[in-house]
Scaffold this motif. Structure first.
Motif, short mmCIF file in Angstrom:
data_model
loop_
_atom_site.label_atom_id
_atom_site.label_comp_id
_atom_site.label_asym_id
_atom_site.label_seq_id
_atom_site.Cartn_x
_atom_site.Cartn_y
_atom_site.Cartn_z
N LYS A 1 3.23 -8.31 -6.67
CA LYS A 1 3.86 -8.85 -5.47
C LYS A 1 4.86 -7.88 -4.87
O LYS A 1 5.10 -7.88 -3.68
CB LYS A 1 4.51 -10.19 -5.79
N ARG A 2 5.48 -7.03 -5.71
CA ARG A 2 6.40 -6.01 -5.22
C ARG A 2 7.50 -6.59 -4.34
O ARG A 2 7.86 -6.02 -3.30
CB ARG A 2 5.64 -4.93 -4.44
N ALA A 3 8.06 -7.72 -4.74
CA ALA A 3 9.09 -8.37 -3.91
C ALA A 3 10.33 -7.51 -3.73
O ALA A 3 10.87 -7.45 -2.62
CB ALA A 3 9.45 -9.73 -4.50
N SER B 1 0.82 -1.20 0.00
CA SER B 1 0.00 0.00 0.00
C SER B 1 0.86 1.26 0.00
O SER B 1 0.59 2.22 -0.74
CB SER B 1 -0.92 -0.01 1.24
N GLU B 2 1.91 1.27 0.81
CA GLU B 2 2.79 2.44 0.86
C GLU B 2 3.61 2.60 -0.42
O GLU B 2 3.81 3.72 -0.90
CB GLU B 2 3.71 2.34 2.08
N VAL B 3 4.09 1.49 -0.96
CA VAL B 3 4.86 1.55 -2.20
C VAL B 3 3.98 2.01 -3.35
O VAL B 3 4.40 2.81 -4.20
CB VAL B 3 5.51 0.19 -2.51
N LEU C 1 13.22 0.67 -7.05
CA LEU C 1 13.47 -0.72 -7.40
C LEU C 1 12.32 -1.30 -8.22
O LEU C 1 12.53 -2.06 -9.17
CB LEU C 1 13.68 -1.55 -6.13
N GLU C 2 11.10 -0.94 -7.86
CA GLU C 2 9.95 -1.43 -8.63
C GLU C 2 9.94 -0.83 -10.03
O GLU C 2 9.57 -1.50 -11.00
CB GLU C 2 8.65 -1.12 -7.89
N MET C 3 10.35 0.42 -10.17
CA MET C 3 10.46 1.02 -11.50
C MET C 3 11.49 0.27 -12.34
O MET C 3 11.25 -0.04 -13.53
CB MET C 3 10.85 2.49 -11.39
N LEU C 4 12.65 -0.01 -11.76
CA LEU C 4 13.69 -0.74 -12.48
C LEU C 4 13.24 -2.15 -12.82
O LEU C 4 13.49 -2.65 -13.93
CB LEU C 4 14.97 -0.79 -11.65
#
Length: 345
Positions: free
Chosen positions: A91-93, A54-56, A119-122
């Motif tokens: 999942k946003r691991a 949720s925060e990410v 990191l999720e963008m990459l």
């Protein structure tokens, strides 16, 4: 450069496995949705993970408004925000690993959130490029059209290209620095992100995959998995370590943990796909090269290695190690499903 020379550039010791029965090793992979995914009854990994997502998501949404040129930004959001539903859930691991490593060391979550979003963008950018017709030619991603299928190959290339610098600028603009993150640490984090996606990191893994490494043998397969997937997980844990103020030994242990988790996670995905428990993947050659029995054995060895690295922190940090320890079991058992905190357009 010859393919064999590149293998020498990226050495990876392949674990030797004890000879245990196939059936006993297969049980963790086929665990039901009700299987335990936590290391302690008092720790709820699903709740921890969902709160982080949720925060990410909020961090990513604020960082990626629709602006001119709208075609590129729409494609970027399509890549980063998956569709709703079980198959499309994010999942946003990488962000979870980054924040968990930072919080392990006692640092505030706010110190890691900008890097977690980066990191999720990459990660999304790498998937956009991985799906392109010149690479895996994947028509779908997370249960809906891949970015090039939805927006065209040209917009997909541009979206991936734009996500990389956006990740770096987001870290610079939004990380609280110099307090609690010193400027020198911020520079190290940026260097780590750049190294990971570069020609000796994930790009090298993609090259080895394109060159047919997974058709050669076990050592080459493990090198591809380490470079394509272990690098991102290692980077996530290492960045969290830096942002949390880790010492050299702690950072090294978290790097090993992250790299092992990345390979473990992907190998389990391939096994689940081959056994009908997951989505079909284009890299099924991993299972053809290793064989199911050998792949299952390596899973058990990687699981043990990752838990060993996590356990190093138990005496010093107590229950703060539980997110990392519990993630090892989740990587194998997938004992619960994660849904998006909110569906994004």
């Amino acid at each position: 450069m010859a393919l064999s020379s590149l293998f020498a550039t990226f050495p990876l010791p392949v674990p030797k496995m004890p000879d245990t029965s196939k059936s006993s090793r297969f049980l963790p992979i086929r665990a039901s949705a009700a299987a335990a995914a936590t290391a302690s009854p008092s720790f709820d990994l699903r709740r921890y993970w969902t709160s982080l997502i949720s925060e990410v998501e909020g961090e990513l949404d604020a960082a990626m408004p629709i602006r001119p040129p709208e075609s590129i930004h729409n494609a970027m959001r399509h890549a980063v925000f998956p569709g709703a539903g079980k198959e499309g859930s994010a999942k946003r691991a990488p962000p979870v690993l980054c924040v968990a490593a930072c919080e392990l060391l006692g640092a505030p979550r706010a110190a890691a959130l900008p890097t977690a979003a980066a990191l999720e963008m990459l990660h999304a950018a790498s998937l956009v490029h991985d799906d392109l017709p010149c690479f895996d030619a994947a028509p779908t991603r997370r249960g809906r059209p891949s970015t090039h299928a939805a927006y065209g190959t040209d917009m997909a290339v541009l979206a991936g290209d734009a996500l990389f610098p956006l990740a770096y600028t987001h870290v610079i603009a939004h990380t609280p620095s110099p307090d609690p993150v010193p400027h020198a640490v911020l520079l190290r984090v940026l260097a780590e992100l750049a190294r990971t996606v570069g020609s000796t990191g994930m790009a090298a893994g993609q090259f080895l995959d394109l060159a047919g490494a997974t058709a050669l043998g076990e050592a080459e397969v493990m090198q591809v998995l380490t470079k394509k997937f272990g690098e991102m997980a290692e980077c996530s844990a290492a960045c969290g370590a830096m942002l949390g103020g880790a010492g050299p030994d702690e950072e090294a242990a978290l790097r090993r943990y992250g790299r092992t988790i990345g390979v473990l996670y992907e190998l389990v995905d391939d096994i689940r796909s081959a056994s009908g428990n997951g989505k079909m993947r284009s890299n099924a050659s991993v299972l053809r090269a290793l064989g199911m029995d050998r792949a299952l054995g390596i899973v058990e060895e990687l699981k043990a290695q990752a838990k060993t690295e996590a356990e190093r922190f138990g005496d010093k940090y107590g229950d703060r190690v539980l997110p990392l320890y519990s993630f090892v079991d989740y990587a194998v058992e997938r004992g619960f499903e994660l849904q998006d905190a909110a569906a994004r357009p």
